[in-house]
Structures are given as structure tokens and as C-alpha cells.
Design a protein around this motif. Structure first.
Motif, PDB file in Angstrom:
ATOM      1  N   ALA A 115       4.943  18.947  31.450  1.00  0.00           N
ATOM      2  CA  ALA A 115       4.987  19.020  32.909  1.00  0.00           C
ATOM      3  C   ALA A 115       6.263  18.396  33.457  1.00  0.00           C
ATOM      4  O   ALA A 115       6.822  18.874  34.452  1.00  0.00           O
ATOM      5  N   VAL A 116       6.739  17.333  32.818  1.00  0.00           N
ATOM      6  CA  VAL A 116       8.005  16.718  33.242  1.00  0.00           C
ATOM      7  C   VAL A 116       9.141  17.725  33.102  1.00  0.00           C
ATOM      8  O   VAL A 116       9.972  17.888  34.004  1.00  0.00           O
ATOM      9  N   VAL A 117       9.189  18.421  31.957  1.00  0.00           N
ATOM     10  CA  VAL A 117      10.240  19.421  31.756  1.00  0.00           C
ATOM     11  C   VAL A 117      10.120  20.527  32.800  1.00  0.00           C
ATOM     12  O   VAL A 117      11.120  20.978  33.371  1.00  0.00           O
ATOM     13  N   LEU A 118       8.893  20.964  33.059  1.00  0.00           N
ATOM     14  CA  LEU A 118       8.653  22.026  34.019  1.00  0.00           C
ATOM     15  C   LEU A 118       9.156  21.651  35.411  1.00  0.00           C
ATOM     16  O   LEU A 118       9.644  22.499  36.157  1.00  0.00           O
ATOM     17  N   LEU A 119       9.057  20.375  35.761  1.00  0.00           N
ATOM     18  CA  LEU A 119       9.463  19.920  37.095  1.00  0.00           C
ATOM     19  C   LEU A 119      10.860  19.311  37.121  1.00  0.00           C
ATOM     20  O   LEU A 119      11.341  18.924  38.196  1.00  0.00           O
ATOM     21  N   TYR A 120      11.514  19.229  35.976  1.00  0.00           N
ATOM     22  CA  TYR A 120      12.804  18.524  35.893  1.00  0.00           C
ATOM     23  C   TYR A 120      13.855  19.286  36.712  1.00  0.00           C
ATOM     24  O   TYR A 120      14.191  20.438  36.402  1.00  0.00           O
ATOM     25  N   PRO A 121      14.393  18.690  37.767  1.00  0.00           N
ATOM     26  CA  PRO A 121      15.303  19.413  38.670  1.00  0.00           C
ATOM     27  C   PRO A 121      16.529  20.035  38.005  1.00  0.00           C
ATOM     28  O   PRO A 121      16.886  21.177  38.325  1.00  0.00           O
ATOM     29  N   PRO A 122      17.227  19.339  37.088  1.00  0.00           N
ATOM     30  CA  PRO A 122      18.411  19.980  36.496  1.00  0.00           C
ATOM     31  C   PRO A 122      18.098  21.273  35.749  1.00  0.00           C
ATOM     32  O   PRO A 122      18.897  22.211  35.770  1.00  0.00           O
ATOM     33  N   LEU A 123      16.930  21.353  35.105  1.00  0.00           N
ATOM     34  CA  LEU A 123      16.574  22.583  34.400  1.00  0.00           C
ATOM     35  C   LEU A 123      16.315  23.711  35.391  1.00  0.00           C
ATOM     36  O   LEU A 123      16.793  24.842  35.207  1.00  0.00           O
ATOM     37  N   ALA A 124      15.581  23.411  36.458  1.00  0.00           N
ATOM     38  CA  ALA A 124      15.325  24.433  37.478  1.00  0.00           C
ATOM     39  C   ALA A 124      16.633  24.903  38.109  1.00  0.00           C
ATOM     40  O   ALA A 124      16.821  26.097  38.361  1.00  0.00           O
ATOM     41  N   GLY A 125      17.549  23.963  38.360  1.00  0.00           N
ATOM     42  CA  GLY A 125      18.836  24.330  38.941  1.00  0.00           C
ATOM     43  C   GLY A 125      19.652  25.223  38.032  1.00  0.00           C
ATOM     44  O   GLY A 125      20.308  26.169  38.486  1.00  0.00           O
ATOM     45  N   LEU A 126      19.610  24.947  36.735  1.00  0.00           N
ATOM     46  CA  LEU A 126      20.325  25.783  35.768  1.00  0.00           C
ATOM     47  C   LEU A 126      19.776  27.205  35.775  1.00  0.00           C
ATOM     48  O   LEU A 126      20.532  28.185  35.825  1.00  0.00           O
ATOM     49  N   ILE A 127      18.456  27.322  35.729  1.00  0.00           N
ATOM     50  CA  ILE A 127      17.841  28.650  35.661  1.00  0.00           C
ATOM     51  C   ILE A 127      18.092  29.431  36.943  1.00  0.00           C
ATOM     52  O   ILE A 127      18.375  30.634  36.916  1.00  0.00           O
ATOM     53  N   PHE A 128      17.976  28.759  38.080  1.00  0.00           N
ATOM     54  CA  PHE A 128      18.070  29.443  39.371  1.00  0.00           C
ATOM     55  C   PHE A 128      19.500  29.838  39.715  1.00  0.00           C
ATOM     56  O   PHE A 128      19.732  30.730  40.524  1.00  0.00           O
TER      57      PHE A 128
END
Length: 445
Positions: A115-128
Motif C-alpha cells: 500500500a505504501v508503494v501504491l500511494l508513494y507520490p514519486p512513483l505516481a508522478g513517474l507513471i502519470f
């Protein structure tokens, strides 16, 4: 790894980021790089090129883009790249989950880590962000480290080869990680596997600069070096603003993880990737939401997992809940997706531009702004972007601008120069529809 929650969460995360990416694309919020990778993917089994860079091999060693080429061949839509990057990023969740589960056998802690990975902002920013080969790196790195830790060496080698295929910098990072793994496990089969990976990675890195890039390049130098062409003015800008920017970046990276990666020696594997982005003279590389996060994300998250599994179970679960809360807080106050800017309902100007672009002749030699280029690139290999500088004369037969998008960077940079080209007789008006203006170069048919 048979946990239904894990795979449902992974698929839901990929679906959510695909949906958000589709909204962003419909709102014409993608930038030049998205068009570059559309054309590169569309030509992956041919010239491996685009109208901005020429051969992509001249800029990066990215055989992983053949995967993007296959995706576009199967589904000839920009959404194929958006969905592919979302899935690649989501696949970072399972190996972090598994690293925690393997040591502790605690499904609850593993789910919280996922869940931490799922919510981790840098990962979401990379994908988006716009599609880039870097989007494949975090999952490839995390899977390689998990599989190595689990003793599944052949699969670990395959994941490491996938990371090497992402880009030349990942080849360098994998070489470092492999040599460190060999030193740590020297005299064993895991150590031998790590050494083999390190040698292959180092050879790939050297061969790219020795043979591939010089053969493909039409420019005198490898373009990414501009990030490290430090001047005296750049050095002066470090104090204090530049150092403060970099410190702020590190806080945004590690605060949602409660700085737990620093409790694991595995963080040494992230030293080179973080050094790559922090030693740049341009803040683009250490700004969350950019594709450069792909360089270090897999290593930092793996170090996080190793740190979590070393904690007492009860304390680990408490800290993981804190990490989840901090990820939510960072998404609320410093969201790298910038939803207010990138997510909005389609407007009449979006529909008008798309209608105009669909009516253009195929393979038109046209230079335009980002909003049009990213919606032309996949089906028009000749489409390119307007020059960055007003003093540069374009070579394209046609110029297209849409003044309904006044915030377009290329329109702001070059829009006023078009009037001068018309006044000098270099281009003449060829069509107009609302804010959309088309110009034809003198002598072009």
C-alpha cells in the motif's frame, strides 16, 4: 505472491493511472517527449527514430522500447503507451510486497508495504508523466533484487537484463549493483550470477558509447551531457538556493518512507542513481513528476522493504501505517500529478483541434506546438515541433499553431516569429479555423 489482494491492487492501480493518463491526453496536456516516444515506438521495428531526435539510439540505449513498439503495433493508439507505462509502474508493487513477506511471513505487513508503494507520490508522478523508457526501470530493478534475494537466480538475471535494456544509465547502475553483489557473496553461486550481470551491464554501457551512439548520432556530442556542463554561474547558484532545492527533493523522496531506507545497507545501491539526478545543474532531474525518478525509484523502494523486514513485527506495522499517512499528506500538499493543471473535462478547443488534425493529409511535413504534435505523432512520422528559439527558421513545409492554447510553451517561444517569416515571404497563410492557423513554406507543394 498468491495473495489476491496484491494482484487486484496492482491491476486497480494500473487501471487508475491509465484512466488518469487518458484524461490528461484528451486535455492536450502531454509535452514534446510524449510525441517523441510515439514516433519512436511506431518505428521501433524500422528506423527506431522520430522527427525531433532522428535516431533515438543517438540519445539513449533503450532496447526496452521494442516492447512499446509491439504494444503500439497491437493497439495503434497513444493510449497503448499510457496503459503500458501504468502497468509497468504498477508491477513495482509485487516485489516490494514479496521482499517483506519472504523474511517475515507476515501477510499484513507485506500488504501495508504494498500500500505504501501504491500511494508513494514519486512513483505516481513517474507513471502519470509523459511516456519514457524510465517508466520500466523501477519494476525491473525491484524484481531483480527480490528474485536474487529469493535465490531464483535465472529469473533475477532476466529481470536485471530488462533493467539494462531500459537505458544506458541503468546499465551503469546494474553494473555497480552486480559488482557489490559479487563482493558480498563471492565464492557462491549468487556471487557468480551477480558478477555475470555486472560484466554484461558494463559491456552494454561501454559498447553503447563506443559503437551505437557514434554510429547513430548526427550531432557532435551526446546530448544528455548538457545536464552536467557546469558553469561558474551554476556553481554560484548552488548557494543557498540550489542546495535547498536538492534538500527539499530528498525530503519529498524519503519523508513518506519515514527515512527507513537509511536503516538498510541496500540504500548504497541507490547512491549512484540519486547522484545522477542531484549532480545535474538543471532542477528538472530532481523534480518529482519527471521521468528521472525512474533512475532511483526501484533501488530506494527495495531498501525500504529490506529496512521494514528487519524491524520487530509490531513496530514495523505501526511505522508502515505512518508511511501510508505521510504518502497521503504529500499527495495532498505536493501532488506530482498536478491535477489542477493536467486533469480537466474536454473543452471545445480540444475537440476543434482534434477535428482539424484528423482532416490534415497523411504524413504531412508540419512543425507545430506540443498540443498538436502529441496528437499527430503516432500517425504522422513527419510531424515535428516548432523551434525553441525565435531566431531559428524551421525546415518544415507547413507550420501549424493553435492560439486557443495560449499557455503552450512552443507557441509562446515561437508564435511571434511566424509573423516575421510571413513578412519575409518565407511562409504564406494556407488555412485558418478559429484560433488554428496553417502556413505553407514558399516553394513547398
Amino acid at each position: 505472491m498468491r495473495d489476491r489482494w496484491l494482484w487486484l491492487a496492482t491491476l486497480a492501480y494500473a487501471a487508475l493511472l491509465t484512466w488518469l493518463g487518458a484524461i490528461k491526453y484528451a486535455a492536450h496536456r502531454n509535452l514534446v517527449d510524449f510525441g517523441i516516444f510515439e514516433q519512436t515506438a511506431a518505428s521501433a521495428f524500422g528506423c527506431f527514430c522520430n522527427a525531433v531526435e532522428g535516431s533515438h539510439w543517438a540519445f539513449h540505449f533503450s532496447p526496452i522500447l521494442y516492447v512499446a513498439g509491439a504494444a503500439v503495433a497491437l493497439w495503434h493508439s497513444p493510449l497503448a503507451l499510457i496503459a503500458l507505462q501504468a502497468l509497468a509502474g504498477a508491477l513495482t508493487i509485487p516485489p516490494i510486497y514479496a521482499l517483506v513477506l519472504r523474511k517475515r511471513g507476515d501477510v499484513g505487513s507485506a500488504r501495508l508495504a504494498g500500500a505504501v508503494v501504491l500511494l508513494y507520490p514519486p512513483l505516481a508522478g513517474l507513471i502519470f508523466g509523459d511516456f519514457h523508457e524510465n517508466g520500466f526501470a523501477p519494476a525491473a530493478v525491484a524484481w531483480a533484487l527480490y528474485l536474487f534475494d529469493a535465490g531464483r537466480l535465472w529469473w533475477s538475471v532476466l529481470a536485471a537484463l530488462a533493467a539494462i535494456a531500459v537505458k544506458e544509465d541503468q546499465a551503469a547502475f546494474i553494473a555497480v549493483a552486480g559488482f557489490l553483489g559479487w563482493w558480498r557473496f563471492r565464492g557462491t553461486m549468487p556471487g557468480l550470477a551477480a558478477l555475470a550481470v555486472a560484466v554484461v551491464a558494463a559491456l552494454a554501457f561501454a559498447q553503447y558509447f563506443e559503437h551505437v551512439a557514434p554510429h547513430a548520432a548526427v550531432l557532435a556530442s551526446w546530448q544528455p551531457v548538457r545536464f552536467y556542463a557546469w558553469t561558474a554561474q551554476d556553481v554560484r547558484a548552488l548557494f543557498p538556493a540550489g542546495l535547498a532545492q536538492r534538500a527539499g527533493f530528498l525530503v519529498l523522496v524519503f519523508a513518506p518512507l519515514l527515512f527507513l531506507p537509511f536503516r538498510s545497507r541496500m540504500l548504497w545501491l541507490a547512491a549512484a542513481p540519486l547522484g545522477e539526478v542531484l549532480l545535474s545543474r538543471m532542477p528538472t532531474t530532481f523534480t518529482l513528476g519527471s521521468h528521472y525518478a525512474g533512475a532511483w525509484l526501484g533501488y530506494v523502494l527495495a531498501a525500504f522493504a529490506f529496512a521494514v523486514r528487519a524491524l520487530p513485527p509490531a513496530r514495523g506495522r505501526v511505522l508502515l501505517w505512518w508511511c501510508i499517512g505521510l504518502c497521503v499528506v504529500e499527495l495532498a500538499v505536493a501532488d506530482p500529478l498536478h491535477p489542477g493543471l493536467n486533469l480537466r473535462a474536454p473543452q471545445s478547443r480540444d475537440a476543434a483541434l482534434d477535428r482539424y488534425l484528423r482532416a490534415l493529409p497523411p504524413n504531412l511535413d508540419v512543425a507545430t506546438q506540443e498540443e498538436a504534435y502529441t496528437h499527430l505523432a503516432l500517425r504522422d512520422p513527419n510531424a515535428t515541433v516548432l523551434p525553441e528559439r525565435a531566431g531559428t527558421e524551421p525546415n518544415a513545409c507547413y507550420l501549424l499553431i493553435d492560439r486557443a492554447f495560449p499557455d503552450s510553451p512552443r507557441l509562446q517561444e515561437y508564435g511571434t516569429a511566424i509573423a516575421a517569416l510571413v513578412a519575409r515571404g518565407r511562409y504564406a497563410p494556407a488555412g485558418r479555423a478559429g484560433g488554428i492557423e496553417l502556413y505553407r513554406r514558399t516553394g513547398c507543394r
